[in-house]
Motif scaffolding. Structure first.
Motif, PDB file in Angstrom:
ATOM      1  N   ILE A  43       0.615  42.223  -2.914  1.00 46.49           N
ATOM      2  CA  ILE A  43       0.710  43.284  -3.930  1.00 46.49           C
ATOM      3  C   ILE A  43       1.377  44.534  -3.367  1.00 46.49           C
ATOM      4  O   ILE A  43       1.049  45.655  -3.731  1.00 46.49           O
ATOM      5  CB  ILE A  43      -0.672  43.621  -4.511  1.00 46.49           C
ATOM      6  CG1 ILE A  43      -1.693  43.811  -3.401  1.00 46.49           C
ATOM      7  CG2 ILE A  43      -1.123  42.554  -5.496  1.00 46.49           C
ATOM      8  CD1 ILE A  43      -3.029  44.303  -3.910  1.00 46.49           C
ATOM      9  N   LYS A  44       2.356  44.338  -2.514  1.00 43.78           N
ATOM     10  CA  LYS A  44       3.033  45.460  -1.874  1.00 43.78           C
ATOM     11  C   LYS A  44       3.844  46.306  -2.853  1.00 43.78           C
ATOM     12  O   LYS A  44       4.277  47.407  -2.497  1.00 43.78           O
ATOM     13  CB  LYS A  44       3.934  44.953  -0.751  1.00 43.78           C
ATOM     14  CG  LYS A  44       5.065  44.034  -1.223  1.00 43.78           C
ATOM     15  CD  LYS A  44       5.858  43.504  -0.037  1.00 43.78           C
ATOM     16  CE  LYS A  44       6.963  42.548  -0.506  1.00 43.78           C
ATOM     17  NZ  LYS A  44       7.723  41.995   0.650  1.00 43.78           N
ATOM     18  N   ALA A  45       4.032  45.823  -4.066  1.00 49.77           N
ATOM     19  CA  ALA A  45       4.773  46.601  -5.067  1.00 49.77           C
ATOM     20  C   ALA A  45       4.013  47.858  -5.493  1.00 49.77           C
ATOM     21  O   ALA A  45       4.597  48.788  -6.047  1.00 49.77           O
ATOM     22  CB  ALA A  45       5.076  45.742  -6.287  1.00 49.77           C
ATOM     23  N   PRO A  52     -13.865  49.617  -5.436  1.00 46.97           N
ATOM     24  CA  PRO A  52     -15.091  50.425  -5.502  1.00 46.97           C
ATOM     25  C   PRO A  52     -16.235  49.834  -4.699  1.00 46.97           C
ATOM     26  O   PRO A  52     -17.125  50.555  -4.251  1.00 46.97           O
ATOM     27  CB  PRO A  52     -15.442  50.419  -6.988  1.00 46.97           C
ATOM     28  CG  PRO A  52     -14.199  49.987  -7.695  1.00 46.97           C
ATOM     29  CD  PRO A  52     -13.496  49.076  -6.745  1.00 46.97           C
ATOM     30  N   TYR A  53     -16.201  48.508  -4.545  1.00 42.38           N
ATOM     31  CA  TYR A  53     -17.259  47.790  -3.850  1.00 42.38           C
ATOM     32  C   TYR A  53     -16.657  46.933  -2.746  1.00 42.38           C
ATOM     33  O   TYR A  53     -15.455  46.683  -2.697  1.00 42.38           O
ATOM     34  CB  TYR A  53     -18.021  46.880  -4.822  1.00 42.38           C
ATOM     35  CG  TYR A  53     -18.589  47.601  -6.016  1.00 42.38           C
ATOM     36  CD1 TYR A  53     -19.767  48.332  -5.905  1.00 42.38           C
ATOM     37  CD2 TYR A  53     -17.939  47.570  -7.256  1.00 42.38           C
ATOM     38  CE1 TYR A  53     -20.289  49.015  -7.002  1.00 42.38           C
ATOM     39  CE2 TYR A  53     -18.458  48.249  -8.354  1.00 42.38           C
ATOM     40  CZ  TYR A  53     -19.626  48.970  -8.218  1.00 42.38           C
ATOM     41  OH  TYR A  53     -20.150  49.639  -9.293  1.00 42.38           O
ATOM     42  N   SER A 113      -8.987  45.437  -8.650  1.00 43.13           N
ATOM     43  CA  SER A 113      -9.226  45.542  -7.226  1.00 43.13           C
ATOM     44  C   SER A 113      -8.676  44.305  -6.541  1.00 43.13           C
ATOM     45  O   SER A 113      -8.542  43.245  -7.160  1.00 43.13           O
ATOM     46  CB  SER A 113     -10.708  45.655  -6.946  1.00 43.13           C
ATOM     47  OG  SER A 113     -11.281  46.832  -7.486  1.00 43.13           O
ATOM     48  N   SER A 114      -8.435  44.394  -5.237  1.00 41.09           N
ATOM     49  CA  SER A 114      -7.816  43.296  -4.506  1.00 41.09           C
ATOM     50  C   SER A 114      -8.819  42.364  -3.840  1.00 41.09           C
ATOM     51  O   SER A 114      -8.523  41.190  -3.626  1.00 41.09           O
ATOM     52  CB  SER A 114      -6.866  43.855  -3.444  1.00 41.09           C
ATOM     53  OG  SER A 114      -7.566  44.726  -2.562  1.00 41.09           O
ATOM     54  N   VAL A 115     -10.019  42.866  -3.474  1.00 41.97           N
ATOM     55  CA  VAL A 115     -10.975  42.027  -2.750  1.00 41.97           C
ATOM     56  C   VAL A 115     -12.402  42.158  -3.282  1.00 41.97           C
ATOM     57  O   VAL A 115     -13.370  41.851  -2.590  1.00 41.97           O
ATOM     58  CB  VAL A 115     -10.952  42.332  -1.234  1.00 41.97           C
ATOM     59  CG1 VAL A 115      -9.680  41.820  -0.594  1.00 41.97           C
ATOM     60  CG2 VAL A 115     -11.132  43.820  -0.979  1.00 41.97           C
ATOM     61  N   LEU A 143      -1.726  51.686 -13.566  1.00 43.23           N
ATOM     62  CA  LEU A 143      -2.976  51.047 -13.136  1.00 43.23           C
ATOM     63  C   LEU A 143      -3.053  49.605 -13.612  1.00 43.23           C
ATOM     64  O   LEU A 143      -2.793  49.313 -14.782  1.00 43.23           O
ATOM     65  CB  LEU A 143      -4.164  51.831 -13.696  1.00 43.23           C
ATOM     66  CG  LEU A 143      -5.567  51.290 -13.408  1.00 43.23           C
ATOM     67  CD1 LEU A 143      -5.865  51.294 -11.911  1.00 43.23           C
ATOM     68  CD2 LEU A 143      -6.618  52.104 -14.170  1.00 43.23           C
ATOM     69  N   VAL A 144      -3.409  48.718 -12.700  1.00 42.76           N
ATOM     70  CA  VAL A 144      -3.716  47.322 -13.043  1.00 42.76           C
ATOM     71  C   VAL A 144      -5.155  47.049 -12.638  1.00 42.76           C
ATOM     72  O   VAL A 144      -5.563  47.325 -11.509  1.00 42.76           O
ATOM     73  CB  VAL A 144      -2.764  46.340 -12.337  1.00 42.76           C
ATOM     74  CG1 VAL A 144      -3.231  44.898 -12.561  1.00 42.76           C
ATOM     75  CG2 VAL A 144      -1.345  46.519 -12.842  1.00 42.76           C
ATOM     76  N   ILE A 145      -5.940  46.534 -13.578  1.00 45.32           N
ATOM     77  CA  ILE A 145      -7.336  46.181 -13.316  1.00 45.32           C
ATOM     78  C   ILE A 145      -7.470  44.666 -13.337  1.00 45.32           C
ATOM     79  O   ILE A 145      -7.099  44.014 -14.314  1.00 45.32           O
ATOM     80  CB  ILE A 145      -8.283  46.802 -14.363  1.00 45.32           C
ATOM     81  CG1 ILE A 145      -8.172  48.329 -14.349  1.00 45.32           C
ATOM     82  CG2 ILE A 145      -9.724  46.362 -14.100  1.00 45.32           C
ATOM     83  CD1 ILE A 145      -8.996  49.011 -15.427  1.00 45.32           C
TER      84      ILE A 145
END
Length: 306
Positions: A43-45, A52-53, A113-115, A143-145
Motif C-alpha cells: 500500500i505504498k501509494a 487504532p489497535y 487499517s493495514s494490520v 481515506l480508505v477504511i
C-alpha cells in the motif's frame, strides 16, 4: 502483500499487562509513539497507515497480520487479545497538525487499517476509531477504511462528511459454511452486505458524500458452486470488487504470511484447492461476465483509493 508497519516500534513500554477481558479476548492498553506510519510495500501509494489497535479479535485463520504479534505466544493466540493505543487521538492530532504545516497544498492519504480491524468488537466500547475519524475530518484526508464489520454503519453520520472516502468491506467467500470454517469469529456475510447497502440508502446529495464502495474478496476463499452466481449478483451495487489469492506461507516474522491453520483448513476443500489456479480463474471469469458495470481488480491494484 507486505503490510510492514509500526508493529515493533510503536509501543513505549515493553511490558504487557492485561487490563480487562472483552468477550474471550485479553485487552491491553499502551501508549503509541506514532499513529500515522509511513505506508510501504503493498500500500505504498498512500502516505500513511493508521491502526487504532494492535491484534484483532476476529482471529481469521488466514490472517497475515499475526506475523506482526509482539511475541510468539501472542502470535499463536491470534484472535484472543487486542491492544488499545490509548493516546491515539492526541497523537493523531499532533501528527496531522505537523503534516498540514509541511504540506499545505496536499491532502494526506491514509489507509485504515493495514494490520487490524478498526471496527473489531472492542470498538463498540472504546469508540476509538470514531474519535479518530472526528479528528481527521478537519484535515480532509483521502481515506480508505478496510473492515469486515457491520459496526461501520454506526459512524455514517461522520463518514458521510468525508469527501474522499472509500470503504472496503472484506467478504472472502459467498458461502456461510466456508466463512464459519475459515473465520468463525466474524460477522455473517449477510450482515456485511446489508451494512454496505445501508450506505447507499442512508446517504444522498442532501445528507453528505456517498463513499466509494468496494467488496474485497481477499483472500479468495471457496464459494460453493451452487452459490457463486447468486453471491456475485448481490455485489452489483458496489463500484469495485477485488480478488486475490492467499499470501505465501513462511515462518519469518514481520512479513505477511498465511497461517498454518488456514493451510490445514484448505484440505477440507480439495475440490477447489487441488487446482487453485483454475478455481481462481473460473471465479474471476464469472465476476467479469456477471458484473459488467463493476470494476474488477486483482491484488495490489484493487486497494487504491481511485
Amino acid at each position: 502483500m507486505e503490510f510492514i508497519d509500526e508493529q515493533y516500534t510503536v509501543i513505549t513500554n515493553n511490558s504487557l499487562v492485561v487490563s480487562e477481558k472483552f468477550g474471550s479476548a485479553d485487552v491491553y492498553g499502551q501508549n503509541a509513539k506514532s499513529i500515522l506510519n509511513k505506508a510501504t510495500g503493498f500500500i505504498k501509494a498512500y502516505d500513511f497507515t493508521l491502526n487504532p489497535y494492535r491484534g484483532c479479535q476476529y482471529g481469521c485463520t488466514y490472517c497475515y497480520a499475526a506475523a506482526f504479534s509482539p511475541n510468539e505466544k501472542m502470535q499463536n493466540d491470534w484472535g484472543k487479545w487486542v491492544l488499545i493505543k490509548e493516546n491515539a487521538v492526541e497523537v493523531l492530532e499532533k501528527e496531522l497538525i505537523k503534516w498540514q504545516k509541511r504540506n499545505s497544498d496536499k491532502l494526506p492519504s491514509i489507509y485504515m487499517s493495514s494490520v487490524t480491524d478498526p471496527y473489531q468488537p472492542i470498538e463498540s466500547k472504546t469508540q476509538l476509531t470514531r474519535r479518530l475519524l472526528e479528528v481527521m475530518l478537519e484535515y480532509k484526508p483521502i481515506l480508505v477504511i478496510q473492515t469486515r464489520s457491520p459496526m461501520i454503519t454506526r459512524d455514517i453520520d461522520i463518514l458521510q462528511r468525508f469527501k474522499n472516502l472509500r470503504i472496503n468491506m472484506s467478504i472472502p467467500t459467498g458461502s456461510e459454511s466456508v466463512r464459519k470454517d475459515f473465520e468463525p469469529q466474524t460477522p455473517s456475510i449477510r450482515a456485511r452486505l446489508n451494512a454496505m447497502k445501508k450506505f447507499k440508502t442512508k446517504i444522498n446529495d442532501l445528507t453528505g458524500y456517498l463513499p466509494k464502495l468496494s467488496i474485497t474478496i481477499t483472500p479468495l476463499l471457496p464459494t460453493l458452486l451452487e452459490e457463486q452466481e447468486s453471491f456475485i449478483r448481490e455485489l452489483n451495487f458496489v463500484d469495485r470488487v477485488v480478488i486475490q489469492n492467499f499470501h505465501a506461507s513462511h515462518k519469518r516474522s514481520l512479513i505477511a504470511s498465511t497461517r498454518d491453520t488456514a493451510i490445514d483448513m484448505k484440505k477440507k476443500y480439495e475440490w477447489w484447492y487441488n487446482n487453485e489456479v483454475k478455481s481462481y480463474q473460473l471465479f474471476k471469469n464469472k465476476l467479469i461476465k456477471i458484473m459488467r458495470n463493476v470494476e474488477i481488480k486483482e491484488g495490489q491494484a484493487g486497494f487504491t483509493y481511485e
